[in-house]
Design a protein around this motif. Structure first.
Motif, PDB file in Angstrom:
ATOM      1  N   ALA A 107       0.834  -1.198   0.000  1.00  0.00           N
ATOM      2  CA  ALA A 107       0.000   0.000   0.000  1.00  0.00           C
ATOM      3  C   ALA A 107       0.872   1.252   0.000  1.00  0.00           C
ATOM      4  CB  ALA A 107      -0.909  -0.005   1.229  1.00  0.00           C
ATOM      5  N   ALA A 108       0.431   2.277  -0.689  1.00  0.00           N
ATOM      6  CA  ALA A 108       1.163   3.547  -0.711  1.00  0.00           C
ATOM      7  C   ALA A 108       1.311   4.103   0.700  1.00  0.00           C
ATOM      8  CB  ALA A 108       0.437   4.553  -1.603  1.00  0.00           C
ATOM      9  N   GLN A 109       0.256   3.953   1.480  1.00  0.00           N
ATOM     10  CA  GLN A 109       0.246   4.494   2.836  1.00  0.00           C
ATOM     11  C   GLN A 109       1.294   3.826   3.730  1.00  0.00           C
ATOM     12  OE1 GLN A 109      -3.413   3.780   4.916  1.00  0.00           O
ATOM     13  NE2 GLN A 109      -3.059   5.440   6.347  1.00  0.00           N
ATOM     14  N   LYS A 110       1.617   2.572   3.464  1.00  0.00           N
ATOM     15  CA  LYS A 110       2.527   1.817   4.336  1.00  0.00           C
ATOM     16  C   LYS A 110       3.864   2.525   4.515  1.00  0.00           C
ATOM     17  CE  LYS A 110       4.045  -2.735   5.547  1.00  0.00           C
ATOM     18  NZ  LYS A 110       3.320  -2.853   6.786  1.00  0.00           N
ATOM     19  N   PHE A 111       4.428   3.035   3.429  1.00  0.00           N
ATOM     20  CA  PHE A 111       5.713   3.716   3.511  1.00  0.00           C
ATOM     21  C   PHE A 111       5.605   5.185   3.086  1.00  0.00           C
ATOM     22  CE2 PHE A 111       6.894  -0.781   3.137  1.00  0.00           C
ATOM     23  CZ  PHE A 111       7.649  -0.900   4.282  1.00  0.00           C
ATOM     24  N   LYS A 112       4.398   5.707   3.153  1.00  0.00           N
ATOM     25  CA  LYS A 112       4.130   7.104   2.810  1.00  0.00           C
ATOM     26  C   LYS A 112       4.633   7.438   1.410  1.00  0.00           C
ATOM     27  CE  LYS A 112       4.147   8.405   7.629  1.00  0.00           C
ATOM     28  NZ  LYS A 112       4.849   9.030   8.719  1.00  0.00           N
ATOM     29  N   ALA A 113       4.375   6.524   0.481  1.00  0.00           N
ATOM     30  CA  ALA A 113       4.778   6.709  -0.907  1.00  0.00           C
ATOM     31  C   ALA A 113       3.630   7.348  -1.685  1.00  0.00           C
ATOM     32  CB  ALA A 113       5.142   5.357  -1.526  1.00  0.00           C
ATOM     33  N   ARG A 114       3.911   7.829  -2.872  1.00  0.00           N
ATOM     34  CA  ARG A 114       2.844   8.448  -3.656  1.00  0.00           C
ATOM     35  C   ARG A 114       2.100   7.444  -4.515  1.00  0.00           C
ATOM     36  NH1 ARG A 114       4.254  10.224  -8.944  1.00  0.00           N
ATOM     37  NH2 ARG A 114       6.404   9.703  -9.409  1.00  0.00           N
ATOM     38  N   TYR A 115       2.542   6.188  -4.519  1.00  0.00           N
ATOM     39  CA  TYR A 115       1.836   5.140  -5.260  1.00  0.00           C
ATOM     40  C   TYR A 115       2.006   3.803  -4.545  1.00  0.00           C
ATOM     41  CZ  TYR A 115       6.608   4.732  -7.005  1.00  0.00           C
ATOM     42  OH  TYR A 115       7.976   4.636  -7.101  1.00  0.00           O
ATOM     43  N   ALA A 116       1.048   2.911  -4.763  1.00  0.00           N
ATOM     44  CA  ALA A 116       1.136   1.543  -4.267  1.00  0.00           C
ATOM     45  C   ALA A 116       2.073   0.769  -5.185  1.00  0.00           C
ATOM     46  CB  ALA A 116      -0.246   0.905  -4.257  1.00  0.00           C
ATOM     47  N   THR A 117       2.469  -0.417  -4.753  1.00  0.00           N
ATOM     48  CA  THR A 117       3.396  -1.225  -5.531  1.00  0.00           C
ATOM     49  C   THR A 117       2.905  -2.662  -5.635  1.00  0.00           C
ATOM     50  OG1 THR A 117       5.235   0.099  -4.685  1.00  0.00           O
ATOM     51  CG2 THR A 117       5.805  -1.996  -5.692  1.00  0.00           C
ATOM     52  N   LEU A 118       2.993  -3.212  -6.823  1.00  0.00           N
ATOM     53  CA  LEU A 118       2.803  -4.633  -7.039  1.00  0.00           C
ATOM     54  C   LEU A 118       4.188  -5.177  -7.332  1.00  0.00           C
ATOM     55  CD1 LEU A 118       1.161  -7.218  -7.526  1.00  0.00           C
ATOM     56  CD2 LEU A 118       0.899  -6.486  -9.912  1.00  0.00           C
ATOM     57  N   GLY A 119       4.676  -6.054  -6.444  1.00  0.00           N
ATOM     58  CA  GLY A 119       6.037  -6.554  -6.590  1.00  0.00           C
ATOM     59  C   GLY A 119       6.088  -8.054  -6.790  1.00  0.00           C
ATOM     60  N   PHE A 120       7.162  -8.503  -7.422  1.00  0.00           N
ATOM     61  CA  PHE A 120       7.391  -9.918  -7.687  1.00  0.00           C
ATOM     62  C   PHE A 120       8.773 -10.286  -7.157  1.00  0.00           C
ATOM     63  CE2 PHE A 120       4.205  -8.600 -10.655  1.00  0.00           C
ATOM     64  CZ  PHE A 120       3.336  -9.678 -10.734  1.00  0.00           C
ATOM     65  N   ASN A 121       8.852 -11.392  -6.447  1.00  0.00           N
ATOM     66  CA  ASN A 121      10.126 -11.865  -5.911  1.00  0.00           C
ATOM     67  C   ASN A 121      10.777 -12.868  -6.858  1.00  0.00           C
ATOM     68  OD1 ASN A 121       9.973 -10.275  -3.654  1.00  0.00           O
ATOM     69  ND2 ASN A 121       9.203 -11.877  -2.314  1.00  0.00           N
ATOM     70  N   ASP A 122      11.928 -13.397  -6.447  1.00  0.00           N
ATOM     71  CA  ASP A 122      12.686 -14.336  -7.267  1.00  0.00           C
ATOM     72  C   ASP A 122      11.873 -15.555  -7.691  1.00  0.00           C
ATOM     73  OD1 ASP A 122      14.764 -12.645  -6.848  1.00  0.00           O
ATOM     74  OD2 ASP A 122      15.955 -14.008  -5.634  1.00  0.00           O
ATOM     75  N   GLU A 123      10.922 -15.961  -6.877  1.00  0.00           N
ATOM     76  CA  GLU A 123      10.100 -17.131  -7.193  1.00  0.00           C
ATOM     77  C   GLU A 123       9.241 -16.913  -8.436  1.00  0.00           C
ATOM     78  OE1 GLU A 123       9.762 -20.363  -5.760  1.00  0.00           O
ATOM     79  OE2 GLU A 123      11.706 -19.688  -5.022  1.00  0.00           O
ATOM     80  N   ALA A 124       8.991 -15.670  -8.776  1.00  0.00           N
ATOM     81  CA  ALA A 124       8.193 -15.357  -9.973  1.00  0.00           C
ATOM     82  C   ALA A 124       9.018 -15.674 -11.213  1.00  0.00           C
ATOM     83  CB  ALA A 124       7.783 -13.892  -9.973  1.00  0.00           C
ATOM     84  N   ARG A 125       8.392 -16.230 -12.187  1.00  0.00           N
ATOM     85  CA  ARG A 125       9.086 -16.621 -13.430  1.00  0.00           C
ATOM     86  C   ARG A 125       8.918 -15.526 -14.483  1.00  0.00           C
ATOM     87  NH1 ARG A 125      11.233 -19.978 -10.284  1.00  0.00           N
ATOM     88  NH2 ARG A 125      10.394 -22.058 -10.077  1.00  0.00           N
ATOM     89  N   VAL A 153       0.809 -12.329 -13.554  1.00  0.00           N
ATOM     90  CA  VAL A 153       0.603 -13.335 -12.511  1.00  0.00           C
ATOM     91  C   VAL A 153       0.647 -14.736 -13.120  1.00  0.00           C
ATOM     92  CG1 VAL A 153      -1.099 -14.249 -10.874  1.00  0.00           C
ATOM     93  CG2 VAL A 153      -0.616 -11.793 -10.941  1.00  0.00           C
ATOM     94  N   LYS A 154      -0.002 -14.918 -14.258  1.00  0.00           N
ATOM     95  CA  LYS A 154       0.033 -16.232 -14.929  1.00  0.00           C
ATOM     96  C   LYS A 154       1.463 -16.603 -15.310  1.00  0.00           C
ATOM     97  CE  LYS A 154      -4.608 -16.068 -16.914  1.00  0.00           C
ATOM     98  NZ  LYS A 154      -5.370 -15.893 -18.160  1.00  0.00           N
ATOM     99  N   ARG A 155       2.206 -15.626 -15.819  1.00  0.00           N
ATOM    100  CA  ARG A 155       3.595 -15.873 -16.211  1.00  0.00           C
ATOM    101  C   ARG A 155       4.465 -16.164 -14.986  1.00  0.00           C
ATOM    102  NH1 ARG A 155       6.345 -11.215 -19.051  1.00  0.00           N
ATOM    103  NH2 ARG A 155       8.417 -11.676 -18.348  1.00  0.00           N
ATOM    104  N   ALA A 156       4.175 -15.484 -13.895  1.00  0.00           N
ATOM    105  CA  ALA A 156       4.956 -15.654 -12.662  1.00  0.00           C
ATOM    106  C   ALA A 156       4.874 -17.072 -12.123  1.00  0.00           C
ATOM    107  CB  ALA A 156       4.490 -14.664 -11.606  1.00  0.00           C
ATOM    108  N   VAL A 157       3.762 -17.740 -12.327  1.00  0.00           N
ATOM    109  CA  VAL A 157       3.607 -19.100 -11.803  1.00  0.00           C
ATOM    110  C   VAL A 157       3.823 -20.167 -12.875  1.00  0.00           C
ATOM    111  CG1 VAL A 157       2.087 -18.408  -9.934  1.00  0.00           C
ATOM    112  CG2 VAL A 157       1.094 -19.101 -12.113  1.00  0.00           C
ATOM    113  N   GLY A 158       4.027 -19.726 -14.118  1.00  0.00           N
ATOM    114  CA  GLY A 158       4.194 -20.649 -15.238  1.00  0.00           C
ATOM    115  C   GLY A 158       5.488 -21.392 -15.270  1.00  0.00           C
TER     116      GLY A 158
END
Length: 158
Positions: A107-125, A153-158
């Motif tokens: 959430a943007a509010q979590k770190f007082k950022a101006r936008y939220a973030t959708l992130g992918f870790n190493d496990e994502a393909r 998301v589909k690619r991340a788990v593919g």
């Protein structure tokens, strides 16, 4: 006697001294520690815990703009990668395979950022060539954006 600042410390823009982590970062680390303790306490009772309910409760606590985005991203992930298990990760909604986080919403509010973030870790393909994005700024979700997230998301788990 005046205390001198050590090299590991610095001063914020407000003049307050801190040890290298912001209050928000320390808060996220405390949330992660609580998540790990709760998981350890559950141990064999893990089947009784409802991680999806915990994620939905965390989403419900968010400010409206973040909540709307998080609800849509949650729905997109659940629809397009049902094999990913919802869980809290540093107090954020996350989705894991075999206990390892594949993607998360910050959430943007979590770190007082101006936008939220959708992130992918190493496990994502998401590997593509020698350079590819692993986090996306999210301010709104149009139909085209939702289709893009679904494909990621589909690619991340593919």
């Amino acid at each position: 006697m005046k205390r001198t600042q050590t090299p590991a410390e610095s001063t914020s823009a407000t003049g307050k001294s801190y040890d290298g982590f912001t209050d928000e970062e320390r808060g996220a680390m405390k949330e992660r520690a609580q998540e790990l303790k709760a998981a350890a306490r559950r141990g064999s009772r893990a089947g009784k815990a409802d991680p999806e309910a915990e994620v939905l409760a965390k989403i419900a606590e968010m400010a409206e703009a973040d909540r709307v985005l998080a609800e849509r991203i949650h729905a997109i992930v659940r629809e397009n990668a049902p094999e990913l298990a919802p869980k809290l990760w540093y107090g954020m909604p996350a989705y894991a395979r075999n206990g390892k986080v594949v993607c998360f919403f910050q959430a943007a509010q979590k770190f007082k950022a101006r936008y939220a973030t959708l992130g992918f870790n190493d496990e994502a393909r998401l590997d593509e060539g020698s350079l590819w994005p692993t986090a996306f700024a999210v301010r709104e979700l149009t139909a085209a954006d939702e289709a893009f997230v679904a494909a990621l998301v589909k690619r991340a788990v593919g």
